[in-house]
Enzyme design. Sequence first.
Site, PDB file in Angstrom:
ATOM      1  N   GLU A  43       0.879  -1.185   0.000  1.00  0.00           N
ATOM      2  CA  GLU A  43       0.000   0.000   0.000  1.00  0.00           C
ATOM      3  C   GLU A  43       0.909   1.226   0.000  1.00  0.00           C
ATOM      4  OE1 GLU A  43      -2.346   0.630   3.508  1.00  0.00           O
ATOM      5  OE2 GLU A  43      -3.794   1.929   2.490  1.00  0.00           O
ATOM      6  N   HIS A  84      -4.556  -4.593  -0.048  1.00  0.00           N
ATOM      7  CA  HIS A  84      -4.187  -3.506  -0.968  1.00  0.00           C
ATOM      8  C   HIS A  84      -3.346  -3.961  -2.166  1.00  0.00           C
ATOM      9  CE1 HIS A  84      -6.143  -0.446   1.329  1.00  0.00           C
ATOM     10  NE2 HIS A  84      -5.560  -0.883   2.431  1.00  0.00           N
TER      11      HIS A  84
END
Lengths: 571, 571
Positions: free
Chosen positions: A413, A438
């Site tokens: 992320e 993510h």
Amino acid sequence: MSVQCGIDAHVQAVTALKAEEAAMRYDHAALSNMSSDEASANTIFTRLRDAEVQSKWTKEGDLINFAGMDFYGAIKNGLGQPSDVWTAVRRMPKGALLHCHFDGTVDTKFLLEHAKRTENMCMKADMPLSTQEALWRATVEFLVLPQTAERSKVSIWSEDYVPGEWVSFKDARISFPYPHPYQMERAASELHMPNFINPSELNGRASRDGTHTEDRLDRGQAFDAYIHALMTLTPHDSIPAITNSKQAWARFQSTFVVIAGLIGYEPTLKAYTKELLRSHAQDGISYTETRINFLNEFMVRADGTPNLAHVEWVRIFIEAVEEVKAEISEGGYIDAKIIYTTVRFIDNEKLRWYLEDCIMLKKMFPEWIVGFDLVGHEDPLLPLKVYIPELLRFQQRCKEEGLSIPFVFHAGETLEDGGDADLNLYDAILLDTKRIGHGVSLARHPLLTDLVKERDICIEVCPISNQVLGYTASICSHPSLLALLHRNVPVALSSDDPSIFENFGLSYDFYQLIISSQSTTLVSLAALARRSIKYSLVDDKTKEIMFADWDRRWKAYIAWFLEEYGRWSKQ
Amino acid sequence: MSVQCGIDAHVQAVTALKAEEAAMRYDHAALSNMSSDEASANTIFTRLRDAEVQSKWTKEGDLINFAGMDFYGAIKNGLGQPSDVWTAVRRMPKGALLHCHFDGTVDTKFLLEHAKRTENMCMKADMPLSTQEALWRATVEFLVLPQTAERSKVSIWSEDYVPGEWVSFKDARISFPYPHPYQMERAASELHMPNFINPSELNGRASRDGTHTEDRLDRGQAFDAYIHALMTLTPHDSIPAITNSKQAWARFQSTFVVIAGLIGYEPTLKAYTKELLRSHAQDGISYTETRINFLNEFMVRADGTPNLAHVEWVRIFIEAVEEVKAEISEGGYIDAKIIYTTVRFIDNEKLRWYLEDCIMLKKMFPEWIVGFDLVGHEDPLLPLKVYIPELLRFQQRCKEEGLSIPFVFHAGETLEDGGDADLNLYDAILLDTKRIGHGVSLARHPLLTDLVKERDICIEVCPISNQVLGYTASICSHPSLLALLHRNVPVALSSDDPSIFENFGLSYDFYQLIISSQSTTLVSLAALARRSIKYSLVDDKTKEIMFADWDRRWKAYIAWFLEEYGRWSKQ
């Protein structure tokens, strides 16, 4: 070869190439096996979508809006208000929500309503909130205190307020001294929060100088709008617009501080958990794996004593889930489980404590603790590689104990390429993570992308979260979402922290995908929904039940859809 | 297995996986074959880069700036001002610039200087420029008229000005009635244009009411700042910030209208071409393939008659290039060629005219016309599939004539997924395009990504252009750049339209990549530079000469680098 032959050959070659690439996609199997009803619905839906793109997002001369634009811009342009596509998306069965943080999932208005009803809810700030500027600079916190604990009698809105002293929430609320600041009205009117506060009502009933027959009510509503603004990233005039990821995270983290004291109270905790399930059920989500942050050791008991331990949190969670299951079992499958999480700034010694705590909870509630994760802002916090010793030891311990607590790590992320947060992907995969939270930077890694697919690791992509937190300007330019989907890397769309972003449930993220991507159809979304069940962390038998339930819902949905929109098939 | 053994095994597995993935990258061969000098320079450069990231882009407490941030934000934070990394990037030999639009390549200040010296340069607007608001709403155009042609005597700044009438450029300039508007000062001071206008000088010499001993000079400078603002996308206070691709393109297209009349004049055309080569030489670029837009049939001759035809444009281009080659041959290889382009809104009949025109020019100047492209805003304009009949006929014609005019199509410069601009990629590839302009959406296409690599098609990625035009928030979240590079898909970094964006040469785009990507090193940039030569459209013999020249420059560069920064090796 004649020119016409050449044209035909080129067109055929393009068609063949498109078909070959389409066959690699996540939705290929679903699109190849549609029933005739599904096929009709799919055609009609695409027509509705294209019409809505034209009428709502790409209007002639409109230089502001576009399909898939930034979330708050889209809200301003009516995302979430009734429309054919919104209604159809909202109603569809969405399977499992695999990535949401427990304390960031339910509408914060719910917490405010509970705070109002909580007799001993208190509030403090690290400076007197005696100016409008201070409202937005201060760190504001809440806590339920025992009945007998001392409260300051000095108003938190007064210059004389001593920073850090607890005052009564109720008193603070009804004495909120900024009943009609422009910012408050804007905040309320732009926040699409009709159930929470009605700004026109506020205007209508209030006089300019703040005196008013129903003064208390208005002040309270304005207070609610203020606290709501502290708990969300929804833009308003009093705070400069967020322009990058660092700014977004600074504000994002501040919201959890405000939320913590409102949610961390035994009765509210239980009500909140029930609301989580109910609101998800309303959004077509049957199953939620929520990451609970166990960093703090205790919450506050009903009587105000601050010693409600982890084991009791889980017990309350289970009670709430069971009660909702009993309550709405007629509507189909509904369930939720816990991913144990702590935060990536602790040291290995402390991590061992949390891992042992997780094992202890797993032993007590084997069906309810389904995974482990480390959360927090990946860029500045510690990388997974720091925690290898304890994480490996944990795997060993689980093996010895005969427990299955898979890792479901956040990784990638980040906007960095080759930095620690990006490199977390390697460690996560080699630590046998079952899913990745993510993976914004994943699609840049050719080998890891292949490996993730080979190992059947699902990527929990959170498009609206990634945009609001500054990882992409819009879903359209997301660095990984479409690249992974089109490569048939398993993806589960997720909402991450809808309390704070206000993308409640999955409808907003689903809508943003379908409205921005012409290559995505209703059946594509269905393939995503069904796949989210596949990558949930329940046993195979439960999965079978969930699949059967989803299939049944989907069939009913298609029937509803054709009844509702069938007329479009003639156009 | 003991825990320590487990840790060691994990760390080894991570290392092996990283190495395996690194071996797939574009820079792997170059990094594997470094001389010891290159290796030293590479290590030092990475150290300098990391230090500059820390000291300039990720300062403690700075919530505005970050490495690789949006271009104008980065300029504000000092990108382009002397620093270790900037100096080193600026000086390195960069090989070929393969994607730039001729009329969007040279600093617009150069055009302004020439306009000032052009006796018969005229100016018009579609409304009187009698208010500051009108300055930014009007369409302003320039044109050299014959000596004898009529000019309006009414000031363009007066309410009485008749829209569309030509006035003298010189008169308009010295009578510019907004010598000290705040916007002008800001525009000038924020535009890093020290050679063009010095705002402090402007302030110092000017009085508040606009009267001044050197009034003419100041008015002229303010006028220059105004026209400069019309020709660039550089932000200034008078125009709202651009927030998306539609807005960016609306302004982007307006700049070309302003530029057209300044560049489309025989003497300026030649001087501009020479400046293009000279400025590229200064930036370390040895060879440029520039896309000339042949949409208009004529430019203006030295005597003001508007009948300078395409064949003469090419002749002037060649003269200019030959003169610069003679002038700076000592500094190493220098050259430029033409990619013939027209715009994607014409019909097939008109396209046939342009393609025949292109064939005619190729026959006359076989070494100078090296490719064909269709340009313009891909989203709203016509897709390639519309032009298949004529494009195939062109290929047939070239075959018959024994000519090689490869396609080098723009494709995939879009945020749409599955829309026409995205689908242009299929047609471009199957039309045997030698390179692809932009390919922003390419990395989402797994099969096309593989096919492009297999067919050795180079992608001309323009990171700063893509960001300024709204396809990505920053180079960090570019949907294709790193995904393609790391898959070893051929990529040539390009500047696109530096006149308008002000990312002159290649240094800005190279800097943004190296500063934002920790996985990129000096030798990675060198690999990109060398590769840009490989994908140029010259014959193999010329390529050999260019490679030899680049290798010689690179060796000299490494020697310079080690002398300049060698002290860093001790740290």
